[in-house]
Design a protein around this motif. Structure first.
Motif, PDB file in Angstrom:
ATOM      1  N   LEU A 154      -0.687   7.562  17.369  1.00  8.51           N
ATOM      2  CA  LEU A 154       0.232   8.632  16.953  1.00  8.51           C
ATOM      3  C   LEU A 154       1.081   8.182  15.764  1.00  8.51           C
ATOM      4  CD1 LEU A 154       1.505   9.938  20.425  1.00  8.51           C
ATOM      5  CD2 LEU A 154      -0.166  11.021  18.913  1.00  8.51           C
ATOM      6  N   ALA A 155       1.625   6.975  15.844  1.00 10.30           N
ATOM      7  CA  ALA A 155       2.463   6.448  14.764  1.00 10.30           C
ATOM      8  C   ALA A 155       1.638   6.205  13.504  1.00 10.30           C
ATOM      9  CB  ALA A 155       3.139   5.152  15.207  1.00 10.30           C
ATOM     10  N   LEU A 156       0.393   5.766  13.675  1.00 10.59           N
ATOM     11  CA  LEU A 156      -0.477   5.538  12.522  1.00 10.59           C
ATOM     12  C   LEU A 156      -0.734   6.839  11.782  1.00 10.59           C
ATOM     13  CD1 LEU A 156      -2.233   3.520  10.947  1.00 10.59           C
ATOM     14  CD2 LEU A 156      -4.116   4.067  12.513  1.00 10.59           C
ATOM     15  N   GLY A 157      -1.000   7.904  12.524  1.00 11.53           N
ATOM     16  CA  GLY A 157      -1.215   9.208  11.894  1.00 11.53           C
ATOM     17  C   GLY A 157       0.029   9.714  11.190  1.00 11.53           C
ATOM     18  N   ALA A 158       1.185   9.571  11.846  1.00  9.84           N
ATOM     19  CA  ALA A 158       2.443  10.015  11.230  1.00  9.84           C
ATOM     20  C   ALA A 158       2.770   9.182   9.999  1.00  9.84           C
ATOM     21  CB  ALA A 158       3.582   9.920  12.247  1.00  9.84           C
ATOM     22  N   GLY A 159       2.500   7.866  10.060  1.00 17.19           N
ATOM     23  CA  GLY A 159       2.758   6.996   8.910  1.00 17.19           C
ATOM     24  C   GLY A 159       1.901   7.375   7.718  1.00 17.19           C
ATOM     25  N   LYS A 160       0.622   7.651   7.971  1.00 13.18           N
ATOM     26  CA  LYS A 160      -0.269   8.070   6.879  1.00 13.18           C
ATOM     27  C   LYS A 160       0.179   9.398   6.288  1.00 13.18           C
ATOM     28  CE  LYS A 160      -4.474   5.637   8.345  1.00 13.18           C
ATOM     29  NZ  LYS A 160      -5.860   5.779   8.846  1.00 13.18           N
ATOM     30  N   GLU A 161       0.648  10.298   7.140  1.00 17.08           N
ATOM     31  CA  GLU A 161       1.139  11.591   6.654  1.00 17.08           C
ATOM     32  C   GLU A 161       2.373  11.399   5.771  1.00 17.08           C
ATOM     33  OE1 GLU A 161       1.434  15.641   6.045  1.00 17.08           O
ATOM     34  OE2 GLU A 161      -0.208  14.506   6.954  1.00 17.08           O
ATOM     35  N   TRP A 162       3.267  10.501   6.184  1.00 17.21           N
ATOM     36  CA  TRP A 162       4.465  10.206   5.388  1.00 17.21           C
ATOM     37  C   TRP A 162       4.079   9.621   4.032  1.00 17.21           C
ATOM     38  CZ3 TRP A 162       9.599  10.491   4.675  1.00 17.21           C
ATOM     39  CH2 TRP A 162      10.224   9.501   3.934  1.00 17.21           C
ATOM     40  N   LEU A 163       3.157   8.669   4.035  1.00 17.96           N
ATOM     41  CA  LEU A 163       2.763   8.009   2.789  1.00 17.96           C
ATOM     42  C   LEU A 163       1.963   8.930   1.876  1.00 17.96           C
ATOM     43  CD1 LEU A 163       1.760   4.471   4.148  1.00 17.96           C
ATOM     44  CD2 LEU A 163       3.879   5.126   2.996  1.00 17.96           C
ATOM     45  N   SER A 164       1.379   9.991   2.417  1.00 18.77           N
ATOM     46  CA  SER A 164       0.596  10.911   1.581  1.00 18.77           C
ATOM     47  C   SER A 164       1.460  11.652   0.576  1.00 18.77           C
ATOM     48  CB  SER A 164      -0.148  11.916   2.467  1.00 18.77           C
ATOM     49  OG  SER A 164       0.758  12.805   3.108  1.00 18.77           O
ATOM     50  N   ASN A 165       2.787  11.599   0.760  1.00 21.22           N
ATOM     51  CA  ASN A 165       3.698  12.231  -0.207  1.00 21.22           C
ATOM     52  C   ASN A 165       3.853  11.412  -1.475  1.00 21.22           C
ATOM     53  OD1 ASN A 165       4.503  14.494   1.449  1.00 21.22           O
ATOM     54  ND2 ASN A 165       5.648  13.046   2.702  1.00 21.22           N
ATOM     55  N   PHE A 166       3.313  10.186  -1.483  1.00 21.37           N
ATOM     56  CA  PHE A 166       3.465   9.290  -2.620  1.00 21.37           C
ATOM     57  C   PHE A 166       2.100   8.982  -3.224  1.00 21.37           C
ATOM     58  CE2 PHE A 166       6.791   8.545   0.442  1.00 21.37           C
ATOM     59  CZ  PHE A 166       7.949   8.484  -0.318  1.00 21.37           C
ATOM     60  N   ALA A 167       2.057   8.932  -4.545  1.00 25.14           N
ATOM     61  CA  ALA A 167       0.809   8.553  -5.216  1.00 25.14           C
ATOM     62  C   ALA A 167       0.580   7.049  -5.129  1.00 25.14           C
ATOM     63  CB  ALA A 167       0.844   8.999  -6.675  1.00 25.14           C
ATOM     64  N   TYR A 168       1.662   6.288  -5.013  1.00 22.44           N
ATOM     65  CA  TYR A 168       1.582   4.823  -4.942  1.00 22.44           C
ATOM     66  C   TYR A 168       2.312   4.369  -3.688  1.00 22.44           C
ATOM     67  CZ  TYR A 168       0.291   5.566  -9.792  1.00 22.44           C
ATOM     68  OH  TYR A 168      -0.327   6.016 -10.928  1.00 22.44           O
ATOM     69  N   THR A 169       1.587   3.663  -2.824  1.00 20.81           N
ATOM     70  CA  THR A 169       2.160   3.320  -1.521  1.00 20.81           C
ATOM     71  C   THR A 169       1.884   1.869  -1.158  1.00 20.81           C
ATOM     72  OG1 THR A 169       0.162   3.921  -0.278  1.00 20.81           O
ATOM     73  CG2 THR A 169       1.764   5.675  -0.719  1.00 20.81           C
ATOM     74  N   THR A 170       2.681   1.369  -0.253  1.00 19.13           N
ATOM     75  CA  THR A 170       2.413   0.079   0.365  1.00 19.13           C
ATOM     76  C   THR A 170       1.368   0.267   1.458  1.00 19.13           C
ATOM     77  OG1 THR A 170       3.444  -1.786   1.491  1.00 19.13           O
ATOM     78  CG2 THR A 170       4.217   0.393   2.093  1.00 19.13           C
ATOM     79  N   SER A 171       0.739  -0.805   1.891  1.00 12.49           N
ATOM     80  CA  SER A 171      -0.218  -0.716   2.989  1.00 12.49           C
ATOM     81  C   SER A 171       0.544  -0.712   4.312  1.00 12.49           C
ATOM     82  CB  SER A 171      -1.197  -1.888   2.950  1.00 12.49           C
ATOM     83  OG  SER A 171      -0.494  -3.116   3.063  1.00 12.49           O
ATOM     84  N   ILE A 172       0.013  -0.017   5.286  1.00  5.43           N
ATOM     85  CA  ILE A 172       0.693   0.041   6.587  1.00  5.43           C
ATOM     86  C   ILE A 172       0.609  -1.306   7.293  1.00  5.43           C
ATOM     87  CG2 ILE A 172       0.639   1.079   8.874  1.00  5.43           C
ATOM     88  CD1 ILE A 172      -0.172   3.695   7.609  1.00  5.43           C
ATOM     89  N   GLY A 173      -0.575  -1.885   7.353  1.00  8.45           N
ATOM     90  CA  GLY A 173      -0.739  -3.185   7.995  1.00  8.45           C
ATOM     91  C   GLY A 173      -0.416  -3.154   9.480  1.00  8.45           C
ATOM     92  N   VAL A 174      -0.292  -4.324  10.072  1.00  3.03           N
ATOM     93  CA  VAL A 174      -0.009  -4.429  11.511  1.00  3.03           C
ATOM     94  C   VAL A 174       1.468  -4.687  11.788  1.00  3.03           C
ATOM     95  CG1 VAL A 174      -2.332  -5.276  12.014  1.00  3.03           C
ATOM     96  CG2 VAL A 174      -0.519  -6.925  11.533  1.00  3.03           C
ATOM     97  N   MET A 175       2.231  -5.037  10.740  1.00  2.65           N
ATOM     98  CA  MET A 175       3.622  -5.416  10.942  1.00  2.65           C
ATOM     99  C   MET A 175       4.455  -4.336  11.643  1.00  2.65           C
ATOM    100  SD  MET A 175       5.886  -7.723  10.800  1.00  2.65           S
ATOM    101  CE  MET A 175       5.028  -8.944   9.807  1.00  2.65           C
ATOM    102  N   PRO A 176       4.378  -3.054  11.253  1.00  2.00           N
ATOM    103  CA  PRO A 176       5.197  -2.042  11.939  1.00  2.00           C
ATOM    104  C   PRO A 176       4.921  -1.982  13.433  1.00  2.00           C
ATOM    105  CG  PRO A 176       4.311  -1.157   9.889  1.00  2.00           C
ATOM    106  CD  PRO A 176       3.627  -2.468  10.120  1.00  2.00           C
ATOM    107  N   PHE A 177       3.652  -2.131  13.820  1.00  2.00           N
ATOM    108  CA  PHE A 177       3.309  -2.049  15.235  1.00  2.00           C
ATOM    109  C   PHE A 177       3.778  -3.287  15.994  1.00  2.00           C
ATOM    110  CE2 PHE A 177       0.124   0.140  12.637  1.00  2.00           C
ATOM    111  CZ  PHE A 177       0.294   1.433  13.094  1.00  2.00           C
ATOM    112  N   VAL A 178       3.679  -4.452  15.349  1.00  2.00           N
ATOM    113  CA  VAL A 178       4.163  -5.685  15.961  1.00  2.00           C
ATOM    114  C   VAL A 178       5.672  -5.608  16.166  1.00  2.00           C
ATOM    115  CG1 VAL A 178       4.470  -8.165  15.624  1.00  2.00           C
ATOM    116  CG2 VAL A 178       2.281  -7.098  15.053  1.00  2.00           C
TER     117      VAL A 178
END
Length: 793
Positions: A736-760
């Motif tokens: 759920l958080a991965l999907g929401a994170g990707k949706e948030w980042l879709s507002n930007f043309a240039y983004t950081t990678s999500i990686g595993v850190m947020p989940f850890v």
């Protein structure tokens, strides 16, 4: 009967002080936070709600398709006249265009103010329903020499809001204009149009020139349709007329945006000068408001059902004495309503204390009185009703369902209903907490990325300021020459626009002379010979402008995106034209590395620099880092020498870029703060739950200790139940958080990678909460004397 219920409720609340205190704290936090967020969301959604016939009011914009696809908010005066005269479904039209100038009271230039104002058609105040404190809405803009100022502007200029009939001088670069105040407008905050003054569209300078003539192709057009008219039919007819225009190639069409969507849904339209919000941000805050209230209610449900064993004896006795289940439900529901009402009273006090902090968080200026007008009491009543019913109904049903034969047996009370439901609700809380923590960390990482990303030019020691004042407009070359000689100045440049504004005053399609079928809508910067050097733009091929080369006055320096979009294999050997392939060709002499002059929400677009001989309104100064304070003092003294009538005001380019992300920063702070509140509520509920779970297991713990179980074994047994629930919740929350994170980042043309850190991070924080909250109580229980738990009841 009601009096009896009330007494019983008070007695039970007082008897169970720990539960009551925990519930009061949780519900107070939940109600106050959700109430503030809901009122904020309501305020944002109700922006422009005062506009007359708002459901029939629309904003005209254009859609360009193909490789140069974009939405453009600017329209032409011809569109305004066309819509005014040729469409039966159009009831009324209005035009506006923003500007900025210096204003001062007649014969008092010391009180000069730089003011954002709008040129507007004479029906502006009637069309938009903007309130006037003084003046007739139908007449205040009928005279070309009139002006309407806001109440705050009147006080700033004249020291009083009673300014009708007084004269204000508008200070231009070449001429002044005296304007008579015909109206005082209220300072409006809930509109997408922000202004300090309104000037008639037909205004003329004393020399006969009309400033709005220069805005004939860059204004904003609004329409009101007649009752029953179809905006789709008007759009179709407008585009059919466009298709018949000479030279139309089919890559452009008109569209109409409802005025009620201007604030929240116009973010993807370019060249807009309006106040705007973010629909996704509002939806996020609405989601968090619901989540916080939900978590608070879950806490109440868990604690009420957890103490069911204690109250089972009471239920059994009352049922034996003849109490019906309906009476018991009313009693337990009454307790929920009472504690919710008490929490609501505390919430009002908490809101009053924390309102200033909330305003800083959201960038608003709410007052308690204003919140009352915005519907605080009705919303509060709705929240109280929802909270009381949602949190009180299930415990009431569970507790009232106990059978007397079971409830009166001490041995059976441990197995009464509610355990599975409590675990389910605890699971929901963990999912919510893990989700919010993960999304917050993703948003935080993206925010860091925005502020740390290399933009491709120097923004740290560069300041910009306007030189379009009356004195400097004629002498900026001498001014620039003197500051260039100062040791603390690396370079300076005059230009039409500066980096940090987000867009320029000029853009258009450019095409190659050798391949005119390819075009690129290009942002064109009018600059002098030192612009590339001042901003440290990196040349990847070719050369910089050279003042000694006469041909450079008609040459271009472009960016890599320009070269790539036009498919130029050898850009220095080609010529490009603006608007039409038959126009005079311009030679490319250099290519700079792509740089970000817009928000990172947008991909880097084609850019061209050309030498400008007029409209050089801005000066950029690149200063040595070690001498910034001394250099600024020198610039201020030099400014006073050349422009004694106006204060020296400047801005750093890095600060200008930071303003691009003001909404993101506010949203991140709001998400972080209210996510922490949600996590605190979860920990609070967990603490109460653990207290009662351990209390019910005291005899079991005592037996285990007598049989030789160690403290570690006992701690693990107690923790295991919560850790299993947390592990299952993590499996659900991560996708759920991965999907929401990707949706948030879709507002930007240039983004950081999500990686595993947020989940850890989310798992570690949640694990710490469980270990601390559960572990401390478990250790306390494990250390207790087993004799106390095993002695006779």
């Amino acid at each position: 009967m009601i009096k009896n219920y009330f007494k019983l409720a008070i007695r039970n609340l007082w008897k169970n002080k720990l539960i009551t205190g925990t519930n009061l704290i949780g519900l107070t936090l939940g109600i106050s936070c959700s109430l503030l967020l809901l009122l904020y969301v309501q305020y944002e959604y109700n922006m422009d709600d005062f506009i007359p016939e708002k459901e029939n009011t629309y904003f005209l914009y254009g859609i360009q398709t193909g490789v140069n696809s974009r939405k453009v908010g600017l329209s032409a005066e011809g569109d305004y006249k066309d819509l005014s005269n040729n469409y039966a479904g159009v009831k009324e039209t209005a035009i506006i265009r923003n500007n900025r100038s210096d204003f001062y009271p007649e014969n008092n230039s010391t009180k000069k103010l730089s003011i954002d104002y709008w040129y507007a058609s004479s029906n502006f105040f009637e069309f938009f329903g903007l309130p006037l404190i003084e003046g007739n809405a139908a007449q205040v803009l009928s005279d070309p020499s009139s002006i309407v100022i806001t109440e705050s502007t009147a006080i700033a200029l004249f020291g009083t809001s009673n300014a009708i009939g007084k004269t204000v001088n508008m200070s231009g670069t070449s001429t002044d204009k005296s304007l008579v105040v015909r109206g005082i407008a209220a300072d409006i905050k809930n509109s997408h149009i922000k202004f300090k003054a309104i000037v008639p569209w037909e205004m003329t300078f004393p020399d006969g020139s009309q400033p709005t003539k220069g805005l004939a192709y860059s204004l904003y057009t609004y329409i009101k349709t007649t009752s029953g008219a179809s905006i789709d039919e008007i759009r179709t007819l407008k585009n059919e007329r466009l298709a018949k225009a000479p030279g139309f190639n089919g890559d452009f069409s008109y569209e109409f945006l409802p005025v009620t969507d201007m604030y929240l849904k116009s973010g993807d339209i370019q060249f807009m000068s309006f106040s705007s919000g973010s629909a996704s941000a509002i939806q996020t805050l609405l989601f968090i408001a619901i989540i916080i209230l939900l978590v608070a209610c879950i806490n109440y449900i868990n604690l009420q059902t957890a103490k069911g064993a204690r109250r089972s004896l009471e239920v059994g006795v009352r049922k034996v004495m003849g109490a019906h289940r309906g009476q018991l439900i009313r009693q337990f529901l009454g307790e929920a309503i009472l504690i919710t009402i008490i929490s609501a009273v505390f919430s009002i006090l908490l809101i009053d204390l924390g309102l200033s902090s909330f305003n800083q968080l959201t960038g608003k200026e709410f007052t308690t009185a204003a919140l009352m007008n915005e519907g605080l009491l009705p919303v509060l009543f709705g929240i109280v009703l929802f909270t009381a019913l949602f949190s009180g109904l299930y415990p009431a049903l569970v507790l009232s369902s106990f059978q007397p034969s079971q409830a009166l047996k001490a041995s059976a009370r441990e197995s009464l209903k509610g355990g599975r439901a409590r675990k389910t609700l605890m699971f929901v809380q963990f999912v919510i907490s893990l989700f919010l923590i993960t999304v917050t960390v993703i948003a935080f990482r993206q925010n860091q990325f925005l502020h740390q990303k290399d933009l491709g030019f120097n923004k740290d020691q560069v300041i910009t300021f306007s030189v379009s004042t009356k004195n400097l407009n004629r002498n900026y070359r001498s001014f620039k020459s003197e500051i260039d000689a100062y040791p603390g100045v690396v370079a300076s440049s005059v230009s039409t626009d500066v980096l940090g504004n987000g867009y320029t005053n000029n853009s258009g399609p450019m095409m190659s002379k050798t391949n005119p079928d390819l075009s690129a809508v290009t942002t064109i910067f009018g600059v002098d010979f030192d612009f590339i050097k001042t901003y440290d733009l990196e040349l990847v091929s070719g050369r910089d402008f050279d003042m000694q080369s006469s041909s450079d006055s008609s040459a271009l320096i472009v960016n890599q995106a320009f070269v790539n979009q036009l498919g130029l294999d050898n850009p220095m050997e080609d010529e490009v034209t603006l608007y039409n392939p038959n126009n005079r060709g311009m030679k490319i002499i250099g290519v700079v590395k792509d740089f970000h002059f817009q928000k990172l929400h947008q991909k880097i677009s084609p850019v061209a620099f050309r030498i400008a001989n007029r409209n050089l309104w801005n000066l950029s100064v690149n200063m040595k880092a070690e001498n910034i304070t001394e250099t600024l003092a020198f610039l201020e003294s030099k400014w006073a020498e050349f422009e004694p009538d106006q204060p020296f005001t400047y801005s750093f380019v890095n600060d200008d870029f930071a303003r691009f992300y003001a909404n993101e920063n506010r949203l991140l702070k709001a998400i972080s703060f209210f996510s922490i509140i949600s996590i605190v509520l979860t920990a609070l509920g967990l603490f109460g739950m653990v207290t009662f779970v351990i209390e019910r297991k005291l005899k079991e713990i005592g037996i285990r200790k007598v049989l030789g179980a160690s403290g570690t074994n006992i701690n693990f047994i107690i923790l295991k139940e919560f850790l299993v629930v947390l592990a299952i919740a993590a499996c659900i929350s991560i996708p759920l958080a991965l999907g929401a994170g990707k949706e948030w980042l879709s507002n930007f043309a240039y983004t950081t990678s999500i990686g595993v850190m947020p989940f850890v991070v989310a798992l570690v924080i949640s694990l710490v909460i469980v270990l601390v909250t559960v572990g401390l109580q478990a250790i306390k229980a494990a250390k207790a004397n087993p004799i106390n738990a095993l002695k006779s009841e």
